[in-house]
Design a protein around this motif. Sequence first.
Motif, mmCIF file in Angstrom:
data_model
loop_
_atom_site.group_PDB
_atom_site.id
_atom_site.type_symbol
_atom_site.label_atom_id
_atom_site.label_comp_id
_atom_site.label_asym_id
_atom_site.label_seq_id
_atom_site.Cartn_x
_atom_site.Cartn_y
_atom_site.Cartn_z
ATOM 1 N N ILE A 144 0.813 -1.220 0.000
ATOM 2 C CA ILE A 144 0.000 0.000 0.000
ATOM 3 C C ILE A 144 0.852 1.279 0.000
ATOM 4 O O ILE A 144 0.567 2.204 -0.765
ATOM 5 C CB ILE A 144 -1.011 0.001 1.168
ATOM 6 N N PRO A 145 1.914 1.372 0.805
ATOM 7 C CA PRO A 145 2.710 2.603 0.761
ATOM 8 C C PRO A 145 3.242 2.919 -0.641
ATOM 9 O O PRO A 145 3.192 4.063 -1.098
ATOM 10 C CB PRO A 145 3.853 2.337 1.744
ATOM 11 N N ASN A 146 3.741 1.908 -1.352
ATOM 12 C CA ASN A 146 4.253 2.119 -2.713
ATOM 13 C C ASN A 146 3.130 2.499 -3.678
ATOM 14 O O ASN A 146 3.321 3.330 -4.568
ATOM 15 C CB ASN A 146 4.972 0.870 -3.221
ATOM 16 N N LEU A 147 1.965 1.871 -3.498
ATOM 17 C CA LEU A 147 0.832 2.188 -4.370
ATOM 18 C C LEU A 147 0.344 3.626 -4.156
ATOM 19 O O LEU A 147 -0.016 4.309 -5.118
ATOM 20 C CB LEU A 147 -0.308 1.191 -4.147
ATOM 21 N N VAL A 148 0.353 4.071 -2.929
ATOM 22 C CA VAL A 148 -0.068 5.447 -2.638
ATOM 23 C C VAL A 148 0.911 6.441 -3.266
ATOM 24 O O VAL A 148 0.512 7.439 -3.868
ATOM 25 C CB VAL A 148 -0.200 5.677 -1.115
ATOM 26 N N ARG A 149 2.216 6.150 -3.132
ATOM 27 C CA ARG A 149 3.217 7.035 -3.754
ATOM 28 C C ARG A 149 3.064 7.032 -5.276
ATOM 29 O O ARG A 149 3.172 8.062 -5.927
ATOM 30 C CB ARG A 149 4.618 6.613 -3.343
ATOM 31 N N GLN B 115 0.318 6.466 -6.940
ATOM 32 C CA GLN B 115 -0.908 7.198 -7.269
ATOM 33 C C GLN B 115 -0.643 8.707 -7.287
ATOM 34 O O GLN B 115 -1.125 9.411 -8.170
ATOM 35 C CB GLN B 115 -2.004 6.881 -6.261
ATOM 36 N N ALA B 116 0.135 9.179 -6.330
ATOM 37 C CA ALA B 116 0.455 10.606 -6.291
ATOM 38 C C ALA B 116 1.222 11.026 -7.545
ATOM 39 O O ALA B 116 1.092 12.162 -8.007
ATOM 40 C CB ALA B 116 1.274 10.927 -5.038
ATOM 41 N N GLY B 117 2.014 10.093 -8.094
ATOM 42 C CA GLY B 117 2.751 10.366 -9.335
ATOM 43 C C GLY B 117 1.974 9.978 -10.579
ATOM 44 O O GLY B 117 2.532 9.932 -11.669
ATOM 45 N N GLU B 118 0.695 9.674 -10.417
ATOM 46 C CA GLU B 118 -0.206 9.294 -11.505
ATOM 47 C C GLU B 118 0.311 8.088 -12.284
ATOM 48 O O GLU B 118 0.222 8.013 -13.495
ATOM 49 C CB GLU B 118 -0.481 10.484 -12.418
ATOM 50 N N GLU B 119 0.862 7.125 -11.543
ATOM 51 C CA GLU B 119 1.334 5.874 -12.131
ATOM 52 C C GLU B 119 0.388 4.747 -11.743
ATOM 53 O O GLU B 119 -0.170 4.748 -10.652
ATOM 54 C CB GLU B 119 2.715 5.513 -11.577
ATOM 55 N N TRP B 120 0.246 3.785 -12.634
ATOM 56 C CA TRP B 120 -0.540 2.594 -12.341
ATOM 57 C C TRP B 120 0.427 1.435 -12.186
ATOM 58 O O TRP B 120 1.124 1.067 -13.120
ATOM 59 C CB TRP B 120 -1.543 2.324 -13.462
ATOM 60 N N GLN B 121 0.502 0.881 -10.972
ATOM 61 C CA GLN B 121 1.415 -0.228 -10.714
ATOM 62 C C GLN B 121 0.621 -1.529 -10.637
ATOM 63 O O GLN B 121 -0.307 -1.650 -9.850
ATOM 64 C CB GLN B 121 2.159 -0.021 -9.396
ATOM 65 N N THR B 122 1.003 -2.444 -11.455
ATOM 66 C CA THR B 122 0.373 -3.762 -11.408
ATOM 67 C C THR B 122 1.368 -4.762 -10.858
ATOM 68 O O THR B 122 2.550 -4.459 -10.708
ATOM 69 C CB THR B 122 -0.061 -4.214 -12.819
ATOM 70 N N GLY B 123 0.896 -5.935 -10.584
ATOM 71 C CA GLY B 123 1.799 -6.979 -10.121
ATOM 72 C C GLY B 123 1.198 -7.731 -8.953
ATOM 73 O O GLY B 123 0.129 -7.396 -8.454
ATOM 74 N N PHE B 124 1.903 -8.751 -8.546
ATOM 75 C CA PHE B 124 1.465 -9.572 -7.427
ATOM 76 C C PHE B 124 2.048 -9.019 -6.136
ATOM 77 O O PHE B 124 3.181 -8.552 -6.110
ATOM 78 C CB PHE B 124 1.899 -11.026 -7.631
ATOM 79 N N ARG B 125 1.282 -9.100 -5.103
ATOM 80 C CA ARG B 125 1.721 -8.627 -3.791
ATOM 81 C C ARG B 125 1.680 -9.807 -2.816
ATOM 82 O O ARG B 125 0.941 -10.767 -3.011
ATOM 83 C CB ARG B 125 0.793 -7.530 -3.259
ATOM 84 N N HIS B 126 2.453 -9.694 -1.780
ATOM 85 C CA HIS B 126 2.436 -10.719 -0.734
ATOM 86 C C HIS B 126 1.097 -10.674 -0.012
ATOM 87 O O HIS B 126 0.421 -9.654 0.009
ATOM 88 C CB HIS B 126 3.565 -10.472 0.275
ATOM 89 N N GLU B 127 0.751 -11.784 0.607
ATOM 90 C CA GLU B 127 -0.473 -11.829 1.393
ATOM 91 C C GLU B 127 -0.197 -12.559 2.692
ATOM 92 O O GLU B 127 0.820 -13.235 2.843
ATOM 93 C CB GLU B 127 -1.594 -12.502 0.618
ATOM 94 N N LEU B 128 -1.093 -12.414 3.600
ATOM 95 C CA LEU B 128 -0.943 -13.035 4.903
ATOM 96 C C LEU B 128 -1.461 -14.478 4.908
ATOM 97 O O LEU B 128 -1.029 -15.284 5.726
ATOM 98 C CB LEU B 128 -1.695 -12.205 5.953
ATOM 99 N N ALA B 129 -2.352 -14.786 4.000
ATOM 100 C CA ALA B 129 -2.903 -16.140 3.928
ATOM 101 C C ALA B 129 -1.794 -17.155 3.682
ATOM 102 O O ALA B 129 -0.814 -16.864 2.993
ATOM 103 C CB ALA B 129 -3.931 -16.219 2.803
ATOM 104 N N ASP B 130 -1.940 -18.319 4.264
ATOM 105 C CA ASP B 130 -0.983 -19.423 4.139
ATOM 106 C C ASP B 130 0.381 -19.115 4.748
ATOM 107 O O ASP B 130 1.385 -19.705 4.354
ATOM 108 C CB ASP B 130 -0.810 -19.852 2.676
ATOM 109 N N ARG B 131 0.429 -18.209 5.673
ATOM 110 C CA ARG B 131 1.667 -17.911 6.389
ATOM 111 C C ARG B 131 1.480 -18.234 7.862
ATOM 112 O O ARG B 131 0.371 -18.188 8.374
ATOM 113 C CB ARG B 131 2.041 -16.435 6.253
ATOM 114 N N THR B 132 2.559 -18.498 8.518
ATOM 115 C CA THR B 132 2.513 -18.698 9.959
ATOM 116 C C THR B 132 2.542 -17.328 10.619
ATOM 117 O O THR B 132 3.357 -16.477 10.277
ATOM 118 C CB THR B 132 3.724 -19.535 10.428
#
Length: 181
Positions: free
Chosen positions: A123-128, A130-147
């Motif tokens: 989210i921090p990178n996506l917010v930055r 957005q402020a630069g009017e960039e669209w960032q795609t890609g896979f992000r880490h998730e909490l599911a399936d983690r200890t």
Amino acid sequence: MTSGDSTTSSDAARFLLRYPLSRIGGLPEDLPVTVWDGVGDRPSSEDLTGIGFFVVPYGSTDAAVALLDRMPSLRVVQSLSAGIADLAHHIPPDVVLCNGRGVHDASTAELAVSLTLASLRGIPNLVRAQAGEEWQTGFRHELADRTVLLARTAPRRPGARVLRTGRICCLARRSWSSPFR
């Protein structure tokens, strides 16, 4: 101060609170209350005379200290902070000072989980971006399936030795087993 939320009663201790009872809930509707947010107009001397219980508005310790001498019926001061060093030396000897240890535990835990999820999801990178009017795609880490380990430090009690530095509240691992094995 909100005069509409002030109730006077000469035979009952009054409460000086930041919010009217309608915003707090769980208290008797006829509780004698004077409302002061710690910033606006201070309660009158007449209102302060009968105050027996004072909840110091969060972040308004200096303004609250200025009122203590004007409350001859005061018996209890409740801080909303765990740390009370800035308030303790202003409290008269016959008045009980209560700290707010534990008051923020739930909201702090929620914040920790929220920030963990925001960080994993980028989210921090996506917010930055957005402020630069960039669209960032890609896979992000998730909490599911983690200890996940949630730990809480042992609360300190006056006069008690801390026997451990942390206590495990919950250890959970999301797992799936096939019923066809």
